[in-house]
Design an enzyme around this catalytic site. Structure first.
Site, PDB file in Angstrom:
ATOM      1  N   TYR A 160       0.837   2.426  -3.967  1.00  0.00           N
ATOM      2  CA  TYR A 160       0.775   2.928  -5.337  1.00  0.00           C
ATOM      3  C   TYR A 160       2.141   2.969  -6.008  1.00  0.00           C
ATOM      4  O   TYR A 160       2.225   2.940  -7.225  1.00  0.00           O
ATOM      5  CB  TYR A 160       0.197   4.352  -5.360  1.00  0.00           C
ATOM      6  CG  TYR A 160      -1.299   4.432  -5.362  1.00  0.00           C
ATOM      7  CD1 TYR A 160      -2.062   3.797  -4.381  1.00  0.00           C
ATOM      8  CD2 TYR A 160      -1.963   5.166  -6.333  1.00  0.00           C
ATOM      9  CE1 TYR A 160      -3.427   3.902  -4.378  1.00  0.00           C
ATOM     10  CE2 TYR A 160      -3.341   5.276  -6.339  1.00  0.00           C
ATOM     11  CZ  TYR A 160      -4.070   4.640  -5.359  1.00  0.00           C
ATOM     12  OH  TYR A 160      -5.432   4.748  -5.363  1.00  0.00           O
ATOM     13  N   LYS A 211      -3.395   0.168   9.450  1.00  0.00           N
ATOM     14  CA  LYS A 211      -3.789  -1.238   9.656  1.00  0.00           C
ATOM     15  C   LYS A 211      -2.648  -1.906  10.418  1.00  0.00           C
ATOM     16  O   LYS A 211      -2.080  -2.918   9.998  1.00  0.00           O
ATOM     17  CB  LYS A 211      -4.066  -1.888   8.285  1.00  0.00           C
ATOM     18  CG  LYS A 211      -4.661  -3.276   8.354  1.00  0.00           C
ATOM     19  CD  LYS A 211      -6.113  -3.330   8.832  1.00  0.00           C
ATOM     20  CE  LYS A 211      -6.592  -4.745   9.003  1.00  0.00           C
ATOM     21  NZ  LYS A 211      -7.924  -4.858   9.640  1.00  0.00           N
ATOM     22  N   ASP A 243     -10.410  -0.424   8.663  1.00  0.00           N
ATOM     23  CA  ASP A 243     -11.753  -1.021   8.531  1.00  0.00           C
ATOM     24  C   ASP A 243     -12.730  -0.352   9.484  1.00  0.00           C
ATOM     25  O   ASP A 243     -13.856  -0.001   9.123  1.00  0.00           O
ATOM     26  CB  ASP A 243     -11.705  -2.553   8.743  1.00  0.00           C
ATOM     27  CG  ASP A 243     -10.939  -2.974   9.982  1.00  0.00           C
ATOM     28  OD1 ASP A 243     -10.253  -2.129  10.605  1.00  0.00           O
ATOM     29  OD2 ASP A 243     -11.022  -4.169  10.352  1.00  0.00           O
ATOM     30  N   ASP A 267      -7.264   6.989  -0.597  1.00  0.00           N
ATOM     31  CA  ASP A 267      -8.057   6.904  -1.829  1.00  0.00           C
ATOM     32  C   ASP A 267      -9.457   6.408  -1.492  1.00  0.00           C
ATOM     33  O   ASP A 267     -10.462   6.983  -1.913  1.00  0.00           O
ATOM     34  CB  ASP A 267      -7.363   5.942  -2.808  1.00  0.00           C
ATOM     35  CG  ASP A 267      -8.171   5.753  -4.080  1.00  0.00           C
ATOM     36  OD1 ASP A 267      -8.641   6.757  -4.640  1.00  0.00           O
ATOM     37  OD2 ASP A 267      -8.341   4.594  -4.507  1.00  0.00           O
ATOM     38  N   ASP A 271     -13.252   8.793  -0.889  1.00  0.00           N
ATOM     39  CA  ASP A 271     -14.500   8.575  -1.638  1.00  0.00           C
ATOM     40  C   ASP A 271     -15.676   8.401  -0.674  1.00  0.00           C
ATOM     41  O   ASP A 271     -16.764   8.931  -0.905  1.00  0.00           O
ATOM     42  CB  ASP A 271     -14.406   7.315  -2.516  1.00  0.00           C
ATOM     43  CG  ASP A 271     -13.945   7.634  -3.935  1.00  0.00           C
ATOM     44  OD1 ASP A 271     -13.209   8.630  -4.121  1.00  0.00           O
ATOM     45  OD2 ASP A 271     -14.315   6.882  -4.860  1.00  0.00           O
TER      46      ASP A 271
HETATM   47  C1  IPM Z   1      -8.141   9.543  -7.068  1.00  0.00           C
HETATM   48  C2  IPM Z   1      -8.309   8.530  -8.156  1.00  0.00           C
HETATM   49  C3  IPM Z   1      -6.936   8.075  -8.617  1.00  0.00           C
HETATM   50  C4  IPM Z   1      -6.248   7.413  -7.436  1.00  0.00           C
HETATM   51  C5  IPM Z   1      -6.938   7.137  -9.842  1.00  0.00           C
HETATM   52  C6  IPM Z   1      -7.669   7.759 -11.002  1.00  0.00           C
HETATM   53  C7  IPM Z   1      -5.543   6.746 -10.231  1.00  0.00           C
HETATM   54  O1  IPM Z   1      -9.098   7.477  -7.728  1.00  0.00           O
HETATM   55  O2  IPM Z   1      -7.518  10.593  -7.309  1.00  0.00           O
HETATM   56  O3  IPM Z   1      -8.649   9.300  -5.972  1.00  0.00           O
HETATM   57  O4  IPM Z   1      -6.438   6.217  -7.193  1.00  0.00           O
HETATM   58  O5  IPM Z   1      -5.517   8.104  -6.743  1.00  0.00           O
HETATM   59 MG    MG Z   2      -9.938   7.776  -5.800  1.00  0.00          MG
END
Ligand code: IPM
Ligand code: MG
Length: 377
Positions: A160, A211, A243, A267, A271
C-alpha cells in the site's frame, strides 16, 4: 520505537476513569457513513449519561465528502483535529461519484493518509461468530459455530505504501504500472510484537501469513516473526502461505485464533474472515499506533447502493464505538454494556437486511438504534 501500544490495546485497566471528559473526532465520511454514525453517537450519549462520561464530539470531513467540501480527501485540518483528540470514530468512505478521479483525489487516499498520518501500524479485526447469527452465514453451522479469530493486519507499510509506485511510460511508449511491496525489520517486529501479545491474551496460537515461497519481502517477514517467537515461548507459532490461508479460512476456520499478516494480505483475509460471521456489517476494527489516538471503524465500506435508505446495519459502527471505549479510553465497563445491548437486540430477533434470516423481524438502521437504546436503559 515505543511498543507500549500492545499493552494499551490488550490490558483491562485496573481503575476506571470516572466522570471523564473525552474529545472524540467523528469522521462520518460517505455513503451509509453518516447514517450509521448518527446511531453510534446516540448510543454513546446514552452510555455517557450512564457512566458519567462526557464526550465532546467534533465532526470533520474525510473521503468523498471532504473532496466535495474542500477539494481534497484528507484536509490538513481534519488530520490536525484527529491528532488533538482522545479517539477517532470513523464510519466509511468512498462512492461511485469519486471513482474516476485521479488517485491523489480518491476518497481511499484520504483514508490511507489518515492511517499513515497518525502512524496507525496495527489494525485489529476481530471476527467472532455470534450464536444469534449462525444461520446468516453462507457456510454450514458446524464449520462456523465457535469461530473466534483476531486478524492483526499491518496497516502503514507493505504494498500500500511502498515506493516506487505509479504508472510510467516505458522506452517503447508502453505504460507500466508499478507498486512495491516492502517491509523493514523494524516494521515487521513492531507488528509482530503486537500480534504475539494479542495471542498471549487469547488462546496463545498465532498464525503468520505470508508468501515466502515466492516473495523476498515475505521471506524476511517469516524470518523475523520466527526470530521474535523466541521471546514468546508460551505462544504456539505457525506459518501459512496466503493462498493456503484463504482456503483454510473457508475449509476449517476454527483452526485459527490470532492471525498476523501484511497490509494487502490482511485486507483480503479480513474480508474473508468477516464473511464467516454472516455479514461484514457486524465487524468492528481498531487501528492503533504508538502515540497518536486510535481510529475505530467498521470493516465494511460505504455501501453507496443503499445509502440514504435507512437500510444499513449500524452494528459494526456501534461495536467500533465499543472498541474505542475499551482500547482507546479505558472504559471497559461501558464497552461491555454496548456489546451486551447488541446481543440483546439480536436476541429480540431484530435484523437489518444483511443479517436477515427466516422468522426474524426486518427493521431499519434507525430502528436498530432505538432498540439498542431501549436495551441500554
Ligand atoms: C479496508 C478497506 C481499505 C483498505 C480501502 C477502502 C482503502 O478495504 O479498510 O479494508 O484497502 O485498506
Ligand atoms: Mg478491505
Amino acid at each position: 520505537m515505543n511498543y507500549d501500544i500492545s499493552r494499551r490495546i490488550l490490558t483491562t485497566p485496573l481503575s476506571v476513569n470516572a466522570m471523564a471528559q473525552y474529545r472524540i473526532t467523528l469522521l462520518p465520511g460517505d455513503g451509509i457513513g453518516p447514517e450509521i454514525m448518527a446511531v453510534a453517537v446516540r448510543v454513546l450519549k446514552v452510555i455517557g449519561e450512564k457512566f458519567d462520561l462526557t464526550f465532546n464530539f467534533q465532526e470533520a470531513p474525510i473521503g468523498g465528502a471532504a473532496i466535495d467540501a474542500t477539494g481534497t480527501p484528507l484536509p490538513d485540518e481534519t488530520l490536525e483535529i484527529c491528532r488533538n483528540s482522545d479517539a477517532v470514530l470513523l464510519a466509511a468512505i468512498g462512492g461511485y461519484k469519486w471513482d474516476t478521479l485521479p488517485r491523489h483525489l480518491r476518497p481511499e487516499t484520504g483514508l490511507l493518509g489518515l492511517r499513515s498520518g497518525l502512524g496507525l501500524f496495527a489494525n485489529l479485526r476481530p471476527a467472532t461468530i455470534l450464536p444469534q447469527l449462525i444461520d446468516a452465514s453462507t457456510l454450514k453451522r458446524e464449520v462456523v459455530e465457535g469461530v473466534d479469530i483476531m486478524v492483526v493486519r499491518e496497516l502503514t507499510g507493505g504494498l500500500y505504501f511502498g515506493e516506487p509506485r505509479g504508472i510510467f511510460t516505458t522506452e517503447t511508449g508502453e505504460k507500466r504500472g508499478v507498486n512495491t511491496m516492502t517491509y523493514t525489520e523494524s516494521e515487521i517486529d513492531r507488528i509482530g510484537k503486537v500480534a504475539f501479545e494479542t495471542a498471549q491474551k487469547r488462546s496463545k496460537r498465532l498464525c503468520s501469513v505470508d508468501k515466502s515461497n515466492v516473495l523476498e519481502v515475505s521471506q524476511l517477514w517469516r524470518d523475523r516473526i520466527t526470530q521474535l517467537a523466541k521471546n514468546y515461548p508460551d505462544v504456539e507459532l505457525s506459518h501459512l502461505y496466503v493462498d493456503n490461508a484463504a482456503m483454510q479460512l473457508l475449509r476449517n476456520p476454527k483452526q485459527f485464533d490470532t492471525i498476523v499478516t501484511s497490509n494487502l494480505f490482511g485486507d483480503i483475509l479480513s474480508d474473508a474472515a468477516a464473511m464467516l460471521t454472516g455479514s461484514i456489517g457486524m465487524l468492528p476494527s481498531a487501528s492503533l499506533g504508538a502515540t497518536n489516538p486510535g481510529v475505530y471503524e467498521p470493516v465494511h465500506g460505504s455501501a453507496p447502493d443503499i445509502a440514504g435508505q435507512d437500510k444499513a446495519n449500524p452494528l459494526a459502527q456501534i461495536l467500533s464505538a465499543a472498541m474505542m471505549l475499551r482500547y482507546g479510553l479505558n472504559q471497559s465497563a461501558a464497552a461491555d454494556q454496548i456489546e451486551q445491548a447488541v446481543l440483546k437486540v439480536l436476541d429480540q430477533d431484530y435484523r437489518t437486511g444483511d443479517i436477515m434470516s427466516d422468522g426474524k423481524t426486518l427493521i431499519g438502521c434507525q430502528a436498530i438504534g432505538e432498540a439498542l437504546i431501549d436495551a441500554l436503559k
